[in-house]
Each structure stands twice: as structure tokens, then as C-alpha cells.
Design an enzyme around this catalytic site. Structure first.
Site, short mmCIF file in Angstrom:
data_model
loop_
_atom_site.label_atom_id
_atom_site.label_comp_id
_atom_site.label_asym_id
_atom_site.label_seq_id
_atom_site.Cartn_x
_atom_site.Cartn_y
_atom_site.Cartn_z
N CYS A 78 22.27 84.40 1.58
CA CYS A 78 21.75 83.16 1.00
C CYS A 78 22.79 82.55 0.08
CB CYS A 78 20.47 83.45 0.21
SG CYS A 78 19.82 82.02 -0.68
N CYS A 86 20.13 80.92 -8.11
CA CYS A 86 18.79 81.52 -8.05
C CYS A 86 18.81 82.96 -8.55
CB CYS A 86 18.25 81.46 -6.63
SG CYS A 86 16.67 82.30 -6.40
N CYS A 89 16.81 87.10 -6.14
CA CYS A 89 17.37 88.26 -5.45
C CYS A 89 18.49 88.85 -6.28
CB CYS A 89 17.89 87.88 -4.06
SG CYS A 89 16.61 87.50 -2.86
N CYS A 169 14.28 79.56 1.21
CA CYS A 169 14.35 80.90 0.64
C CYS A 169 14.35 81.89 1.81
CB CYS A 169 13.16 81.17 -0.28
SG CYS A 169 13.08 82.87 -0.89
N GLN A 242 -0.53 92.34 -1.97
CA GLN A 242 0.85 92.79 -1.79
C GLN A 242 1.65 91.76 -0.99
OE1 GLN A 242 2.45 95.28 -3.07
NE2 GLN A 242 0.76 96.42 -4.01
N TYR A 271 -7.59 100.15 -12.06
CA TYR A 271 -6.85 98.91 -11.80
C TYR A 271 -6.99 98.59 -10.32
CZ TYR A 271 -4.60 100.79 -16.06
OH TYR A 271 -4.34 101.33 -17.29
N GLU A 295 -11.72 97.32 -12.74
CA GLU A 295 -10.80 96.18 -12.67
C GLU A 295 -11.15 95.18 -13.76
OE1 GLU A 295 -8.11 93.44 -12.19
OE2 GLU A 295 -8.00 95.31 -11.05
N ASP A 340 -3.16 102.56 -10.42
CA ASP A 340 -2.28 101.49 -9.93
C ASP A 340 -2.15 100.43 -11.01
OD1 ASP A 340 -0.75 99.80 -8.40
OD2 ASP A 340 -2.40 99.13 -7.10
N CYS A 367 5.09 100.07 -9.96
CA CYS A 367 6.08 99.07 -9.58
C CYS A 367 7.22 99.00 -10.59
CB CYS A 367 5.43 97.69 -9.42
SG CYS A 367 4.61 97.08 -10.90
#
Length: 411
Positions: A78, A86, A89, A169, A242, A271, A295, A340, A367
């Protein structure tokens, strides 16, 4: 160009040799003892770096000229994935296989430094990151574009609110790339702050404009269909799901493999969002078992109630996980738990409450390696151990990595 015995200044350029990878898509270098976190570089390279931020104790910089490239360096596909452009990434300059090694090295370092794991424990875990099907481009099924003052949609610079207008993108799903959202040469969104695009696994394509946080449907359905865990899901286009098409099934398979839920067992999905893991757990514990989903987000609770209404063994408790556990709205004993949490991690209060409930196993979906490592250390202090760890490249070309860890009582 200098490094000459004084503190570096913003916009200054300095020649340096790049060291090990670090969290955030950086590598670590040093100039006259000063720590420099360098983006767009690889370990072992000799580069000219331009300082972008100066902080007490360290500076940030971009590699603007590569004097001696590493073997793993490739040309970013890219044209926007370059210094000053940008920031979406972090690793387009890194060969795909080397990206996996980069992320595994970060996970290992965080578990050592923040999690307190020994080299022997890390060797036993054999930390590695597995790619998902589909390759490193065209995978992102949800893209949120920022809108600049001229009404042009684009993506943000690294650690900045400045919008970079773009025409395409490359990590976006192919269907999103064809949408007439990006017009870098002229205004398209004069009344919007952001534009959200969705290409769902159920075949829906939706565009939503946001003004002061208020969504306005532009095209496609307001509710999109997803397919995961052997089920069909329907939820608002702006709801969390996701972003990699293969992510939901990949994570469900890993969690079920680690926990091995049995018929009649009791499970918590903390969660729980729209109920992805709760549904998978319900299928394993059966009608004689019990799954409790907790949640906090109203949209997630609504989606869970709608999508899990055919599963009477699932109970849904709205509220923040730490408050729900502290107020004993959900109590043990419990057999298996899925954690999670958001990027900030579960935190000590939640970890202590989960451990006190006496599950035989906890699957922790993370994550952020740093937050995960801190919670692993808290579990260890309570007599638990990290028995298995799986890393997945849910976000190719970026520094992000998803982990699924199995925590077991040590006794």
C-alpha cells in the site's frame, strides 16, 4: 543529522542501528543512551530515523531511509503505509512469515517482563502465532473511516487525529474496497464525522455515516447477518463483531479445545457480547448444563437476547463484569469460564473473583499481550498457571495479535 551527546529533538534525523521488536509496532534503538522506539524498521537494520515525538526517558521516530535492510524487509503493497501517512498498518514492510515471528516475540517478551514467566515456562508454551485463511490483504470486514474538515473520508495518521484521505484500503474486504466511500480529491461526507462499512459473512454490505456519534444508514441493511459457530446471527451494522471473516470460528474452536466442556457442566461467558462463546458452550453443556453470559453494553445484551433465545440453558446478566461478580449477581461454583475482556484486560478484581468461584479451567481471550500478561501474573499469585497458549494473526499487516490462553489451578 546527529546523535551527538544531547537529547534528540522533534523532526531531528539520526542514523542508528535498530534492535529488538517492541509492543506497538516499534523496534528499540538507542542513541547516546537515549531509548528510541522506531517504526517502519526491522531488527538489525541501519536506518535514518526522524524523531516524531519526544518524551521524558524516550523518543519515537520513523525510519525514513533504510541504509542496510534486513532480509525480511519487503516493499509495502500500500502506498499509504509509509512514514507520515496512514497509521492503520504497522508491518506492511515486513514479510508475512516474519510478521508472525515479530508478534510471537512481543508476546513472549510481555509474558516474561509483565507476566513473570520464566524462559523454561515460555519454552514449554512454545509461543507462536498462526495465520488465518485468506492471506494478509482483503480481510478486514469492518472498516471505520474518519472524515476530515473538507468532507473527505480516510484513515488516521499514527498517534494522531489527522485524517489521511485515501483512495483504497488494501486490507479492507474486497466488497468494501468497491464502495464509493473514498473520494480523496473532493468532498463526499460534509455532514459526517466518520463512515462505517461492513461486509458481513452472511453476504450483507452496509454503509453508515456518523455525526456526533449518531448513526445514519446510507446504504445496505441496518442489521447484518453473520455466520459463526454453526449458527446464524443478526445484529445492528454498527455492533461489535470480529473483523476477520475467519476469526469467530477460529476463536470458538480454540476455546472449546482448551476447556473441553462436558454435558451438564456450568459455564460463565464474561464480557460475552452477542453471545458467540455462550452459544458454543451451550452446545457442549447441553440442556442439563447452564451458561451465564455477562455483558455491560446495551447493544450486546440486546443482540445476545435476540440471537440466543432458542437456548434456554443460557442466562443473560446485564452489567459490568466486576460489579456483577462483586455484588454476587452471579455466584459459583462454576466448572469453566471464558474471559474475553476489552483491551485493558480483566483486572485483578475480576481475576480474584473468577479464581474464588473455583472453576476447573479458564479460557482467556486477549487482544492485548500486555494486559493479558498482567492478568496471568495475578492468576499465578492465586495459585494458577498458564497451561496452554495459542496466538492467532487476526489482524495481518498490523502489530495486533489475538491470544487464547488456558489457565488451570496449580493444585
Amino acid at each position: 543529522m546527529t546523535g551527538g551527546g544531547r537529547g534528540l529533538e522533534e523532526a531531528e534525523r539520526v542514523e542508528l542501528t535498530v534492535g529488538a521488536v517492541a509492543p506497538g509496532g516499534h523496534c528499540v534503538a538507542r542513541v547516546d543512551g537515549q531509548v528510541v522506539f522506531v517504526r517502519h524498521a526491522l531488527p538489525g537494520e541501519r536506518v535514518v530515523a526522524e524523531v516524531t515525538e519526544v518524551h521524558r526517558g524516550f523518543v519515537r521516530a520513523d525510519a525514513v531511509t533504510v541504509l542496510a535492510p534486513a532480509p525480511e524487509r519487503v516493499e509495502p503493497p500500500c502506498r499509504y503505509a509509509k512514514p507520515g501517512r496512514c497509521g492503520g498498518c504497522d508491518l506492511q514492510h515486513v514479510a508475512p512469515e516474519a510478521q508472525l515471528d515479530w508478534k510471537a516475540a512481543v508476546v513472549r517478551e510481555q509474558l516474561s517482563r509483565l507476566g513473570g514467566l520464566t524462559d523454561a515456562e515460555l519454552d514449554t508454551l512454545a509461543v507462536r502465532v498462526t495465520p488465518l485463511p485468506g492471506g494478509p490483504l482483503g480481510w478486514r470486514s469492518r472498516v471505520r473511516y474518519a472524515v476530515d474538515a473538507a468532507g473527505r473520508a480516510g484513515l488516521l495518521k499514527h498517534r494522531s487525529h489527522e485524517v489521511v484521505p485515501i483512495d483504497r484500503c488494501l486490507i479492507a474486504h474486497p466488497a468494501i474496497q468497491t464502495l464509493p466511500v473514498l473520494t480523496p480529491s473532493g468532498a463526499r461526507w460534509p455532514d459526517a464525522d466518520a463512515v462505517e462499512t461492513v461486509a458481513s459473512t452472511g453476504g450483507d454490505l452496509a454503509v453508515t455515516a456518523l455525526s456526533n456519534g449518531v448513526p445514519r444508514p446510507v446504504s445496505g441493511p441496518e442489521r447484518v447477518r453473520e455466520q459463526a459457530a454453526g449458527r446464524r446471527w443478526t445484529l445492528p451494522a454498527s455492533s461489535f463483531w470480529q473483523v476477520h471473516p475467519a476469526a469467530a470460528d477460529t476463536l470458538v474452536e480454540a476455546v472449546l479445545a482448551q476447556l473441553a466442556p462436558l454435558p451438564g457442566e456450568t459455564a460463565w461467558d464474561l464480557y460475552g457480547g452477542a453471545g458467540l462463546f455462550a452459544a458454543a458452550l451451550a452446545g457442549r453443556v447441553g440442556e442439563d448444563g447452564r451458561v451465564t453470559l455477562v455483558e455491560a453494553a446495551g447493544a450486546g445484551v440486546t443482540a445476545a437476547r435476540e440471537n440466543l433465545r432458542d437456548l434456554p440453558q443460557v442466562g443473560i446478566v446485564p452489567g459490568r463484569v466486576e460489579a456483577v461478580l462483586a455484588r454476587r449477581r452471579v455466584t459459583g461454583p462454576v466448572d469453566v469460564v471464558v474471559l474475553d475482556p476489552p483491551r485493558s484486560g480483566a483486572g485483578a478484581r475480576v481475576v480474584r473473583a473468577v479464581a474464588a468461584a473455583g472453576p476447573r479451567a479458564v479460557a482467556y481471550v486477549a487482544c492485548d499481550p500486555a494486559a493479558f500478561a498482567r492478568d496471568v501474573r495475578t492468576f499465578a499469585g492465586l495459585g494458577w498457571r498458564l497451561a496452554d497458549l495459542r496466538g492467532f494473526d487476526l489482524f495481518p499487516m498490523t502489530q495486533h495479535v489475538e491470544l487464547v490462553g488456558l489457565l488451570l489451578p496449580s493444585g
